[in-house]
Each structure stands twice: as C-alpha cells, then as structure tokens.
Design a protein around this motif. Structure first.
Motif, PDB file in Angstrom:
ATOM      1  N   HIS A 160      14.724   6.606  -5.860  1.00 14.30           N
ATOM      2  CA  HIS A 160      15.888   6.527  -6.638  1.00 14.30           C
ATOM      3  C   HIS A 160      15.386   6.473  -8.453  1.00 14.30           C
ATOM      4  CE1 HIS A 160      15.492   2.443  -5.291  1.00 14.30           C
ATOM      5  NE2 HIS A 160      15.794   2.469  -6.353  1.00 14.30           N
ATOM      6  N   ILE A 161      14.840   5.897  -8.193  1.00 18.83           N
ATOM      7  CA  ILE A 161      13.864   5.370  -9.238  1.00 18.83           C
ATOM      8  C   ILE A 161      12.880   6.069  -9.619  1.00 18.83           C
ATOM      9  CG2 ILE A 161      12.204   3.864 -10.524  1.00 18.83           C
ATOM     10  CD1 ILE A 161      14.515   2.675 -10.226  1.00 18.83           C
ATOM     11  N   LEU A 162      11.859   6.876  -8.528  1.00 15.74           N
ATOM     12  CA  LEU A 162      11.491   8.162  -9.210  1.00 15.74           C
ATOM     13  C   LEU A 162      12.147   9.385  -9.339  1.00 15.74           C
ATOM     14  CD1 LEU A 162       8.158   9.348  -8.608  1.00 15.74           C
ATOM     15  CD2 LEU A 162       9.660  10.776  -7.143  1.00 15.74           C
TER      16      LEU A 162
ATOM     17  N   SER B 167       0.575  -1.501   0.206  1.00 16.65           N
ATOM     18  CA  SER B 167       0.095   0.374  -0.150  1.00 16.65           C
ATOM     19  C   SER B 167       0.875   1.250  -0.437  1.00 16.65           C
ATOM     20  CB  SER B 167      -1.695   0.086   1.363  1.00 16.65           C
ATOM     21  OG  SER B 167       0.205   0.198   2.382  1.00 16.65           O
ATOM     22  N   LEU B 168       2.293   1.124   0.053  1.00 24.15           N
ATOM     23  CA  LEU B 168       3.640   2.234   0.468  1.00 24.15           C
ATOM     24  C   LEU B 168       2.832   3.452  -1.064  1.00 24.15           C
ATOM     25  CD1 LEU B 168       6.187   0.438   2.186  1.00 24.15           C
ATOM     26  CD2 LEU B 168       4.351   1.938   2.853  1.00 24.15           C
ATOM     27  N   THR B 169       3.292   4.055  -1.738  1.00 25.56           N
ATOM     28  CA  THR B 169       3.153   5.143  -3.025  1.00 25.56           C
ATOM     29  C   THR B 169       4.457   4.160  -3.678  1.00 25.56           C
ATOM     30  OG1 THR B 169       2.287   6.683  -2.339  1.00 25.56           O
ATOM     31  CG2 THR B 169       3.106   6.921  -3.476  1.00 25.56           C
ATOM     32  N   ASP B 170       4.500   3.567  -4.554  1.00 21.98           N
ATOM     33  CA  ASP B 170       5.169   3.241  -5.515  1.00 21.98           C
ATOM     34  C   ASP B 170       6.114   4.003  -6.652  1.00 21.98           C
ATOM     35  OD1 ASP B 170       7.418   1.907  -6.389  1.00 21.98           O
ATOM     36  OD2 ASP B 170       6.035  -0.501  -6.979  1.00 21.98           O
ATOM     37  N   GLY B 171       6.895   4.138  -5.963  1.00 19.06           N
ATOM     38  CA  GLY B 171       8.354   5.044  -6.318  1.00 19.06           C
ATOM     39  C   GLY B 171       8.664   4.703  -8.232  1.00 19.06           C
ATOM     40  N   CYS B 172       8.521   3.836  -8.027  1.00 23.41           N
ATOM     41  CA  CYS B 172       8.844   3.114 -10.080  1.00 23.41           C
ATOM     42  C   CYS B 172       7.539   2.830 -10.685  1.00 23.41           C
ATOM     43  CB  CYS B 172       8.757   1.182  -9.483  1.00 23.41           C
ATOM     44  SG  CYS B 172       9.915   1.132  -8.683  1.00 23.41           S
ATOM     45  N   SER B 173       6.231   3.016 -10.071  1.00 24.62           N
ATOM     46  CA  SER B 173       5.271   3.003 -11.368  1.00 24.62           C
ATOM     47  C   SER B 173       4.200   3.913 -10.622  1.00 24.62           C
ATOM     48  CB  SER B 173       4.240   1.915 -10.856  1.00 24.62           C
ATOM     49  OG  SER B 173       4.088   1.628  -9.460  1.00 24.62           O
TER      50      SER B 173
ATOM     51  N   VAL C  17      29.437 -19.149  12.690  1.00 20.44           N
ATOM     52  CA  VAL C  17      29.716 -18.324  12.177  1.00 20.44           C
ATOM     53  C   VAL C  17      29.489 -18.252  10.323  1.00 20.44           C
ATOM     54  CG1 VAL C  17      31.651 -16.056  12.003  1.00 20.44           C
ATOM     55  CG2 VAL C  17      31.284 -17.997  13.832  1.00 20.44           C
ATOM     56  N   ALA C  18      29.122 -17.541  10.122  1.00 20.49           N
ATOM     57  CA  ALA C  18      28.349 -17.564   8.088  1.00 20.49           C
ATOM     58  C   ALA C  18      29.129 -16.620   7.875  1.00 20.49           C
ATOM     59  CB  ALA C  18      26.756 -17.932   8.696  1.00 20.49           C
ATOM     60  N   VAL C  19      29.960 -16.270   7.066  1.00 23.42           N
ATOM     61  CA  VAL C  19      30.132 -15.637   6.008  1.00 23.42           C
ATOM     62  C   VAL C  19      29.128 -15.133   4.894  1.00 23.42           C
ATOM     63  CG1 VAL C  19      32.399 -14.807   4.633  1.00 23.42           C
ATOM     64  CG2 VAL C  19      32.466 -16.321   6.877  1.00 23.42           C
ATOM     65  N   THR C  20      28.866 -13.985   4.929  1.00 25.63           N
ATOM     66  CA  THR C  20      27.603 -13.199   3.321  1.00 25.63           C
ATOM     67  C   THR C  20      28.243 -12.181   3.222  1.00 25.63           C
ATOM     68  OG1 THR C  20      25.792 -13.149   2.889  1.00 25.63           O
ATOM     69  CG2 THR C  20      26.537 -12.063   5.084  1.00 25.63           C
ATOM     70  N   ASN C  21      27.834 -11.347   2.029  1.00 26.45           N
ATOM     71  CA  ASN C  21      28.580 -10.679   1.017  1.00 26.45           C
ATOM     72  C   ASN C  21      27.148  -9.351   1.125  1.00 26.45           C
ATOM     73  OD1 ASN C  21      30.489 -10.092  -0.291  1.00 26.45           O
ATOM     74  ND2 ASN C  21      30.146 -11.766  -1.775  1.00 26.45           N
ATOM     75  N   GLN C  22      27.537  -8.491   0.854  1.00 22.97           N
ATOM     76  CA  GLN C  22      26.761  -7.355   0.456  1.00 22.97           C
ATOM     77  C   GLN C  22      26.733  -7.100  -0.380  1.00 22.97           C
ATOM     78  OE1 GLN C  22      25.171  -6.906   3.899  1.00 22.97           O
ATOM     79  NE2 GLN C  22      23.951  -5.441   3.060  1.00 22.97           N
ATOM     80  N   VAL C  23      25.584  -7.040  -1.101  1.00 21.58           N
ATOM     81  CA  VAL C  23      25.844  -6.674  -2.767  1.00 21.58           C
ATOM     82  C   VAL C  23      24.389  -5.512  -2.925  1.00 21.58           C
ATOM     83  CG1 VAL C  23      26.160  -8.686  -4.039  1.00 21.58           C
ATOM     84  CG2 VAL C  23      24.184  -8.984  -3.517  1.00 21.58           C
ATOM     85  N   GLY C  24      24.580  -4.887  -3.809  1.00 22.83           N
ATOM     86  CA  GLY C  24      23.689  -4.406  -4.575  1.00 22.83           C
ATOM     87  C   GLY C  24      22.749  -3.063  -3.714  1.00 22.83           C
ATOM     88  N   CYS C  25      24.227  -2.038  -3.764  1.00 21.55           N
ATOM     89  CA  CYS C  25      24.648  -0.765  -3.048  1.00 21.55           C
ATOM     90  C   CYS C  25      25.586   0.226  -4.636  1.00 21.55           C
ATOM     91  CB  CYS C  25      25.424  -0.530  -1.850  1.00 21.55           C
ATOM     92  SG  CYS C  25      24.515  -1.885  -0.548  1.00 21.55           S
ATOM     93  N   ASP C  26      25.732  -0.648  -5.803  1.00 24.05           N
ATOM     94  CA  ASP C  26      26.286   0.336  -6.817  1.00 24.05           C
ATOM     95  C   ASP C  26      25.491   0.743  -7.315  1.00 24.05           C
ATOM     96  OD1 ASP C  26      25.254  -1.836  -8.309  1.00 24.05           O
ATOM     97  OD2 ASP C  26      26.816  -2.774  -8.217  1.00 24.05           O
ATOM     98  N   GLY C  27      23.701   0.621  -7.665  1.00 19.67           N
ATOM     99  CA  GLY C  27      22.991   1.229  -8.395  1.00 19.67           C
ATOM    100  C   GLY C  27      22.984   1.392  -9.690  1.00 19.67           C
ATOM    101  N   ILE C  28      23.566   0.228 -10.171  1.00 13.70           N
ATOM    102  CA  ILE C  28      23.392  -0.508 -11.761  1.00 13.70           C
ATOM    103  C   ILE C  28      21.995  -1.631 -11.580  1.00 13.70           C
ATOM    104  CG2 ILE C  28      24.656  -2.551 -13.008  1.00 13.70           C
ATOM    105  CD1 ILE C  28      27.300  -1.429 -11.640  1.00 13.70           C
TER     106      ILE C  28
END
Lengths: 130, 173
Positions: free
Chosen positions: A48-50, A26-32, B118-129
């Motif tokens: 960021h998409i908005l 129900s949040l306003t979706d900046g994508c659409s 102890v589990a090691v993971t990865n932080q991805v998805g902060c590069d704006g691509i």
C-alpha cells in the motif's frame, strides 16, 4: 501469488517470513526498496505504501500491478487493509486509496490464496492456508 | 480457559463477553481499565455499569501496572479493555513507553489462574490513516499485545455487530 493482508500490527510480516522460511528483515520493503527491485522479488511488503511511492514517481500503480501479476505470478504480496475509515476529504488521499483498493483487488484476483491476519491469526479468505 | 474478544469500536464486544460468563457459577470479577477522564469516558463507564448490573460481578479498577494484580484462583474474570490498558501505560508520563510484552504477560498470567477468563480488546489500524508517531506506536503496541494473548488463548472471537466470528477455538453453546 499469495496476498497477505490485515490491519497494522497483526503479524503479517512474521507470517510471510515464516511462509518463506526467512527473516522478516530480508523481505523486500515496499517503503524503502528500489522500485526496480519489486519485479522478481520473492515477497514485497507494505504494498500500500509502494502504491503511494509509484504515484509519487509518476508510475501508474494499476498498470505496474497488472504487469507484476502477469510476469511474476509467484510473488508473495503483503499489504495493509486500509479501507475501514472515513473517506478522506483530501483528493490525493482519496486517489491513493482508490489505487490501493484497485491494486489489492487485482492482486487478490491473481492470488490462489488470500490470507487475512487478525491478532496474529491467519484466516484464509481465499484458497487453502499454506 | 482464556478467551480474547476483538472487533471495532461499539460492535457489541462487552455484551458478548458478559454473555460468555453469564452461566459461570463461581465468583466473577470485572477488571475495569478505563480511567474516568472527561464526560464521554464517564458516560461509557456508567453505561457499562448498567449493562453489568445484576450479573454478579465484583469490580476491580486497575488502570496501569496489571502485573501487580492478583486475583483468587478459579474465578470468572472479565478484563475490559486491553486498548485502555495499553494507552494508560504508554502515555502515563512525559516519555512514551512500550509495554506490549509486559501487559501481554500479565494478561496471560491472570488468564491461567482464572477458571474462565475473558479479555476484551480493540481492532485498530485498518483505516489507512498515517497517524503521528505516538498514535502509530500505540496501534503497533496494541497489535503486539493482541497477537501474544491470542497465541495463548483457547478462543479468539472477532465481534461484528454482536455476531461472534470465531478466529480460534469453538464457541460454547
């Protein structure tokens, strides 16, 4: 104003929905959403998409953001953290990042609380956790 | 005690994870999830083996189907890394699967039987691509696993150039 940021898939939408006691859908979706739905909504996601959509529609995202902050200071904004990569070669991508970064700074500056989500954990990087 | 260590690539997560288990007195098991595909993966595996040498770990290789793995109770376990496990599961066949909940459940189950996990993971998805669908799905699936494991973990640590930043719990002295 509250800014909720962090990388993709870190639980930002869920946190915002819990904060507002509503369903994430129900949040306003900046994508659409309609661009006219943003001013006055309780929570805008994917800001960021908005920013990209505002640019595509010939609207200055910085001016839009400044006005939003001024006129609707209770808005909750959800926005991906996007800057942790190589600055892209493509000029359009660079301008989008520039605008997104500037808008993020304006929103954070106007927010009493800024939360960064990591692994579903909210970390307050400005103000107190709500 | 379940500890999740996250952070960007090459930020010192492995060493931090090994240090957390350094003084564990019981048997120690290293659950290796990286498949030796190609020169770079083989080099990374060799490097991690050298780092672990003499630290008393028995190595168990488990690239997929973590739910099949059973370990002795009360041992010390280092699982590395969740990012590999997620990719191995998602892209093991022609059709992409969405294994986040299943992997998270398996990790949490192993974590509860171990004395120190102890589990090691990865932080991805902060590069704006904007990645193509498969990669975008992978980023989201890994985010879901990390959030589920973090919610059950006693400690969650973000590693920044080897410096532990506590996101949850307290760092042992």
């Amino acid at each position: 104003m509250i800014l909720i940021t962090g990388g993709i898939g870190q639980g930002k939408h869920k946190f915002a929905a819990d904060l507002l006691h509503c369903d994430a859908n129900s949040l306003t979706d900046g994508c659409s959403c309609e661009l006219s739905d943003v001013p006055g909504c309780s929570c805008i996601t994917d800001y960021h998409i908005l920013v990209r959509r505002l640019m595509d529609n010939g609207i200055d995202p910085v001016g839009f953001t400044e006005q939003l902050c001024r006129e609707y200071p209770d808005t909750v904004v959800v926005m991906d953290e996007i800057g942790c990569g190589i600055v892209p070669l493509d000029r359009g991508e660079r301008i989008w990042r520039e605008n997104t970064g500037r808008c993020g700074c304006i929103i954070a500056d106007n927010s009493h609380t800024v939360i960064r989500m990591v692994c579903g954990i909210p970390i307050s990087i400005k103000g107190e956790l709500p | 005690m379940i500890t999740l260590i996250t952070g960007g690539s090459k930020c010192g997560k492995s060493r931090l994870a090994e240090n957390l288990l350094e003084h564990f007195a019981g048997p120690k098991i290293y659950v290796a999830t990286m498949q030796p595909f190609g020169v770079e993966a083989s080099a990374a595996i060799d490097r991690h083996r050298r780092l672990r040498a003499g630290k008393g770990f028995d190595t168990v290789e488990k690239y997929t189907d973590l739910h099949e793995l059973s370990l002795p109770d009360n041992c010390g376990v280092l699982l590395e890394c969740i990012g590999n496990l997620c990719a191995n599961e998602m892209f093991r066949s022609q059709s992409v699967s969405y294994p986040a909940e299943r992997i998270a459940e398996s990790i949490i189950r192993l974590g509860r039987t171990a004395a120190e996990f102890v589990a090691v993971t990865n932080q991805v998805g902060c590069d704006g691509i904007s990645y193509e669908q498969g990669t975008a799905d992978y980023i989201r699936q890994l985010g879901i696993i990390n959030s589920l494991v973090a919610s059950e973990a006693d400690r969650v640590i973000e590693c920044v150039y080897g410096v532990p930043v506590m996101l949850k719990g307290v760092l042992p002295c």
